[in-house]
Design a protein around this motif. Structure first.
Motif, short mmCIF file in Angstrom:
data_model
loop_
_atom_site.label_atom_id
_atom_site.label_comp_id
_atom_site.label_asym_id
_atom_site.label_seq_id
_atom_site.Cartn_x
_atom_site.Cartn_y
_atom_site.Cartn_z
N ASP A 14 54.57 36.70 42.54
CA ASP A 14 54.11 37.21 41.11
C ASP A 14 53.14 38.51 41.44
OD1 ASP A 14 56.71 36.22 40.62
OD2 ASP A 14 56.07 34.85 39.56
N PRO A 15 52.71 38.97 40.36
CA PRO A 15 51.25 39.78 40.57
C PRO A 15 50.42 38.94 40.39
CG PRO A 15 53.05 39.72 38.72
CD PRO A 15 53.61 39.64 39.75
N ILE A 16 48.90 39.16 41.04
CA ILE A 16 48.13 38.64 40.04
C ILE A 16 47.21 39.49 38.66
CG2 ILE A 16 45.15 38.28 40.90
CD1 ILE A 16 46.58 37.14 43.17
N ILE A 17 47.26 39.97 38.39
CA ILE A 17 46.64 40.69 36.76
C ILE A 17 45.47 40.89 36.45
CG2 ILE A 17 47.28 41.41 34.81
CD1 ILE A 17 50.02 40.15 34.70
N ILE A 18 45.16 42.46 37.23
CA ILE A 18 43.25 41.90 36.57
C ILE A 18 43.24 41.84 35.61
CG2 ILE A 18 41.46 43.26 37.53
CD1 ILE A 18 42.70 44.51 39.82
N PRO A 19 41.94 40.87 35.06
CA PRO A 19 42.25 41.16 33.57
C PRO A 19 41.24 42.94 32.64
CG PRO A 19 41.03 39.05 34.45
CD PRO A 19 41.37 39.79 35.92
N SER A 20 41.71 42.74 31.83
CA SER A 20 40.87 43.86 31.22
C SER A 20 39.52 43.73 30.80
CB SER A 20 41.56 44.41 29.79
OG SER A 20 42.10 43.02 29.09
N SER A 21 39.13 41.88 30.21
CA SER A 21 37.53 41.84 30.30
C SER A 21 36.87 41.71 31.45
CB SER A 21 37.58 40.57 29.67
OG SER A 21 38.12 40.11 29.73
N ALA A 22 37.51 42.15 32.63
CA ALA A 22 36.62 41.64 34.05
C ALA A 22 37.29 42.45 35.56
CB ALA A 22 36.48 40.09 34.37
N PRO A 23 37.40 43.89 34.65
CA PRO A 23 38.03 45.21 35.81
C PRO A 23 37.69 44.84 37.20
CG PRO A 23 37.14 45.62 34.15
CD PRO A 23 37.49 44.27 33.90
N ASP A 24 36.38 45.41 37.37
CA ASP A 24 35.99 45.47 38.21
C ASP A 24 35.29 45.04 39.80
OD1 ASP A 24 35.63 47.86 36.66
OD2 ASP A 24 33.96 47.13 35.95
N ALA A 25 35.41 43.56 40.04
CA ALA A 25 35.17 42.91 41.30
C ALA A 25 36.45 41.49 41.42
CB ALA A 25 33.75 42.15 40.54
N ILE A 26 37.48 41.52 41.39
CA ILE A 26 38.44 41.07 41.53
C ILE A 26 38.74 40.41 43.00
CG2 ILE A 26 40.59 39.82 41.38
CD1 ILE A 26 38.31 40.71 38.72
N ASP A 27 38.00 39.28 43.72
CA ASP A 27 37.76 38.94 44.85
C ASP A 27 39.24 37.93 45.45
OD1 ASP A 27 36.96 38.77 47.42
OD2 ASP A 27 34.94 38.21 47.15
N ALA A 28 39.34 37.85 46.68
CA ALA A 28 39.97 36.93 47.00
C ALA A 28 39.61 35.92 48.22
CB ALA A 28 41.56 37.62 47.74
N GLU A 29 40.10 34.84 48.19
CA GLU A 29 39.45 33.78 48.66
C GLU A 29 40.81 33.41 49.54
OE1 GLU A 29 37.04 31.08 47.16
OE2 GLU A 29 35.92 32.53 46.00
N VAL A 30 40.56 32.89 50.98
CA VAL A 30 42.51 31.90 51.62
C VAL A 30 41.76 30.28 51.41
CG1 VAL A 30 41.24 32.54 53.82
CG2 VAL A 30 43.41 31.53 53.39
N GLU A 31 42.49 29.44 51.10
CA GLU A 31 42.18 28.52 50.94
C GLU A 31 43.00 27.40 51.27
OE1 GLU A 31 39.49 26.59 48.14
OE2 GLU A 31 38.45 28.78 47.49
#
Length: 298
Positions: free
Chosen positions: A122-139
């Motif tokens: 399912d998609p990870i949706i980048i929110p309109s209020s925080a569009p510029d620095a979305i990072d992933a972390e494997v855990e």
């Protein structure tokens, strides 16, 4: 960090929750024990499953004898079963080093709301209020199989049902504005989970390979050997005078190589291809779309 012992007996070794081709929500175990379920389903391959007698790995007691195919992958546990998502920050030595931070003396704990839970593919949706620095972390994720309170290091693993994978998605620009992490990691869908739940009795956590791949670029490439606090230590700490209900999931931290640490940073964008991987569990894949793009597809 060899942590294998558990008193919880389950009929499965690798549980998967899914929608079948005839529309039922089921839980079962892949017929082929070697298949990377997340990768196979993403590629459109047929994955056959031996069906369990409950649609929850928490309550399944036996196989029904039915075999069916996966139509849609679901997170191994539902948001209702999980409740609040519990997390350990800064739990890898190499990650602390890349951030130039000292090793913590006790686990650093924060929470994510249950609405963060997201299915594989399912998609990870980048929110309109925080569009510029979305990072992933494997855990690596601990799944609690029976209510746990005031565990000790010697008894903690008896409460562990198994392990799965989570992506602790983080809005780094929001994170930089506050000392608390729950908000920047708490947007809807910011905790993809799965695809498999691997039983604790079959998993050696001592040196599992962990990777994050963004647009065919390997960002994180670490191992669980870098963990500062073990699973038993984490469960012991979190359960002090606090009940961890059956179904609780605990994210255990991420290795070095987060996108934020690169120069320039390597963040997720609309249309990015993202996969994270942990050895013995498999591959968790989620497309990345902006909120505007997701709304246009409705």
């Amino acid at each position: 960090m060899v942590e294998r012992n558990t008193m919880l007996e389950v009929p499965w070794t690798r549980a998967v929750r899914f929608i079948s081709e005839d529309g039922r929500e089921l839980c079962g175990e892949p017929v082929n024990s070697d298949v990377d379920v997340g990768l196979a389903v993403s590629e459109g391959r047929t994955v056959a499953v031996n069906v369990l007698n409950s649609n929850s790995a928490l309550t399944a007691t036996k196989f029904t004898g039915e075999e069916t195919n996966i139509y849609k992958l679901l997170s191994p546990l539902s948001a209702t079963e999980v409740g609040t998502v519990r997390c350990v920050g800064l739990n890898f030595k190499d990650h602390a080093a890349e951030l130039k931070l000292p090793l913590p003396a006790v686990p650093t704990i924060f929470m994510k709301p249950g609405q963060c839970l997201n299915n594989p593919l399912d998609p990870i949706i980048i929110p309109s209020s925080a569009p510029d620095a979305i990072d992933a972390e494997v855990e690596l994720v601990i799944v609690i199989g029976q209510d746990c309170k005031n565990a000790t290091v010697d008894t903690a693993l008896s409460h562990v049902l198994g392990y799965t994978i989570a992506n602790d998605v983080t809005a780094r620009d929001v994170q930089n504005h506050t000392s608390q992490w729950g908000y920047c990691k708490g947007y809807d869908g910011f905790c993809p989970l799965g695809p498999l739940l691997v039983s604790a009795k079959s998993t050696d956590l001592s040196n599992l390979r962990m990777r994050t791949i963004l647009n065919n670029d390997v960002l994180q490439n670490g191992t669980t050997a870098e963990m500062i606090f073990s699973v038993a230590e984490i469960v012991t700490h979190m359960s002090k005078d606090t009940t961890l209900p059956k179904g609780t999931i605990i994210l255990t931290g991420t290795p070095s190589g987060i996108g934020h640490s690169y120069n320039p940073p390597k963040y997720m964008k609309d249309g990015s291809e993202l996969s994270i991987f942990i050895e013995e569990i498999g591959t968790l894949i989620n497309p990345v779309v902006s909120e505007a793009s997701s709304l246009s597809r409705l």
